[in-house]
Design an enzyme around this catalytic site. Sequence first.
Site, PDB file in Angstrom:
ATOM      1  N   LYS A  46       0.939  -1.199  -0.103  1.00 53.26           N
ATOM      2  CA  LYS A  46       0.087  -0.045  -0.039  1.00 53.26           C
ATOM      3  C   LYS A  46       0.890   1.454  -0.043  1.00 53.26           C
ATOM      4  O   LYS A  46       0.589   2.490  -0.414  1.00 53.26           O
ATOM      5  CB  LYS A  46      -0.976   0.141   1.404  1.00 53.26           C
ATOM      6  CG  LYS A  46      -1.717  -1.225   1.475  1.00 53.26           C
ATOM      7  CD  LYS A  46      -3.157  -0.961   0.977  1.00 53.26           C
ATOM      8  CE  LYS A  46      -4.097  -2.265   0.929  1.00 53.26           C
ATOM      9  NZ  LYS A  46      -3.684  -3.504   1.036  1.00 53.26           N
TER      10      LYS A  46
HETATM   11  C1  LIG Z   1      -4.319  -4.774   0.587  1.00 57.95           C
HETATM   12  C2  LIG Z   1      -3.483  -5.955   0.389  1.00 57.95           C
HETATM   13  C3  LIG Z   1      -3.666  -6.914  -0.501  1.00 57.95           C
HETATM   14  C4  LIG Z   1      -4.782  -6.924  -1.384  1.00 57.95           C
HETATM   15  O1  LIG Z   1      -4.746  -5.772  -2.447  1.00 57.95           O
HETATM   16  P1  LIG Z   1      -5.977  -5.403  -3.211  1.00 57.95           P
HETATM   17  O2  LIG Z   1      -5.592  -4.269  -4.326  1.00 57.95           O
HETATM   18  O3  LIG Z   1      -6.936  -5.215  -2.132  1.00 57.95           O
HETATM   19  O4  LIG Z   1      -6.558  -6.613  -4.056  1.00 57.95           O
HETATM   20  C5  LIG Z   1      -2.743  -8.050  -0.645  1.00 57.95           C
HETATM   21  N1  LIG Z   1      -1.713  -8.091   0.291  1.00 57.95           N
HETATM   22  C6  LIG Z   1      -1.318  -7.021   1.175  1.00 57.95           C
HETATM   23  C7  LIG Z   1      -0.342  -7.514   1.996  1.00 57.95           C
HETATM   24  C8  LIG Z   1      -2.086  -6.078   1.496  1.00 57.95           C
HETATM   25  O5  LIG Z   1      -2.011  -5.171   2.259  1.00 57.95           O
END
Ligand SMILES: *Cc1c(COP(=O)(O)O)cnc(C)c1O
Length: 499
Positions: free
Chosen positions: A113
Amino acid sequence: MKQLLYKSTRGEGGVVDAAAAILQGIAPDGGLYVPAAIPAAAWPLEELAQLTYQELACRILSLYFTCFSREEIKEAVNKAYDAKFAVPEIAPLVTHNNIHFLELFHGPTLAFKDMALSILPHLLKLAAEKLGTGKEIVILTATSGDTGKAALEGFAGVAGTRIIVFFPQHGVSEVQKRQMITQTGDNTHVIGIEGNFDDAQSGVKAMFTDESLRRRLDSHGYLFSSANSINIGRLVPQIVYYYWAYLQLVRKGAIAAGEAVNMVVPTGNFGNILAAWYARSMGLPLARLICASNSNNVLFDFFTTGVYNRRRPFYVTISPSMDILVSSNLERLLYHAAGENSQLVRSWMEDLAQKGVYTLPPEVQNRLNAFAAGYASEEETKEAIRSLYAASGYLVDPHTAVGVFVLEKYRQESGDSLPAVVAATASPYKFPGAVLSALDPQFAGQDDFALFGELAKVTGIPVPPAAAGLEKRPVVHTTVCRREEMQQVVEDILGLAGR
Ligand SMILES: *Cc1c(COP(=O)(O)O)cnc(C)c1O
């Protein structure tokens, strides 16, 4: 350069420029903003392979955010992708056991993120300046763990912005909670909720749609905005690292420019993998996009049957950021696959809201054949961690492990042996207990902080600065409130008079 405009997947409200789309987050008709035309990246791959991450980001972002100047984009990129990332490549590509891993977890919060939330504050600020609002932007966010901390890190110290994060007091991991309540920066506010994530989320939504609150904010010089993953300002920066992964393979000589590769993405809200689809649509030679789910396998069923059905049990797993039954960003893919027929999209979304299920007609489902899908149970996830570590000494977090399992199963079943990249979405340091107990059950139930040292031994990688000493950092946010008190807390923080 020709302006790229954005329209809503639900088809109302006309077109807006990137600045307005970023600032609004969600379209007024409840839809998501999509580019009116997906731009092509016309540069030769050999040329792109010579660029730094930041230079590549400037090229891609300039295609999408045409209302900002090159200088503005460059400044935002350079502020975002700087020394707060632990490695100069920002997102390194490593290879173990015939799998390439795109490590997206070297940012300040150890999860992918950061890749988008480190630049979103700068894009929002630019957007606010462009639209001449003259207002201070207040980011209001409810988090189940990862987004809140990444948003706090992104917005901390950014002039002209303020961020307020609500998290379920007893619903996040010990590491996640510590990361948030020790957040520094005068413009950051973190509040625990006596309740679950849904309480926090519904409280935030209620504030967003409260007209009288909006008016009072306005008269005090504030403007609410959102750092949610449906913001186009989060999606576009994620396209960059799919190019980056491919170009690193070219640079290392693992593939020739133009050769096809498969991309595997551990998926929750469908934001990350959708960015890969945009990259593919822009001309990047990606063959299959492999959507990897945990036991909450609603997307696996969707891609294999064309039926999206959220009426099913919800499982709490060791890959919690993928515990989700309504993948919001899928709406964008549906819009493109339906030939931009917003009426169809609206009818599916209404079915989803009212009946919990919708079914694609075969001709639309056929247009999704760029995708493959798979899922891993809890046991399969742990087994993937264990066997990859045994084979190569490389330790992955549970989210990444879901991707590894799904890729191996896909390879066996399809015979498709193209080079494959797995998006490594979190550092094992974010989930020490889950990762170590997959290797050895003796670690089950231990305190996460106590396991950092053990993890350093197992991985041979020192505790990253973002995690080191976390348990000793001073707690600066102690406010806890009930769901009904959330608005009052926000009003106090912002000093709104006349309650
Ligand atoms: C948010 C997240 C995901 C999922 O990503 P999306 O964009 O919601 O599909 C996968 N792995 C981690 C570690 C995350 O923080």
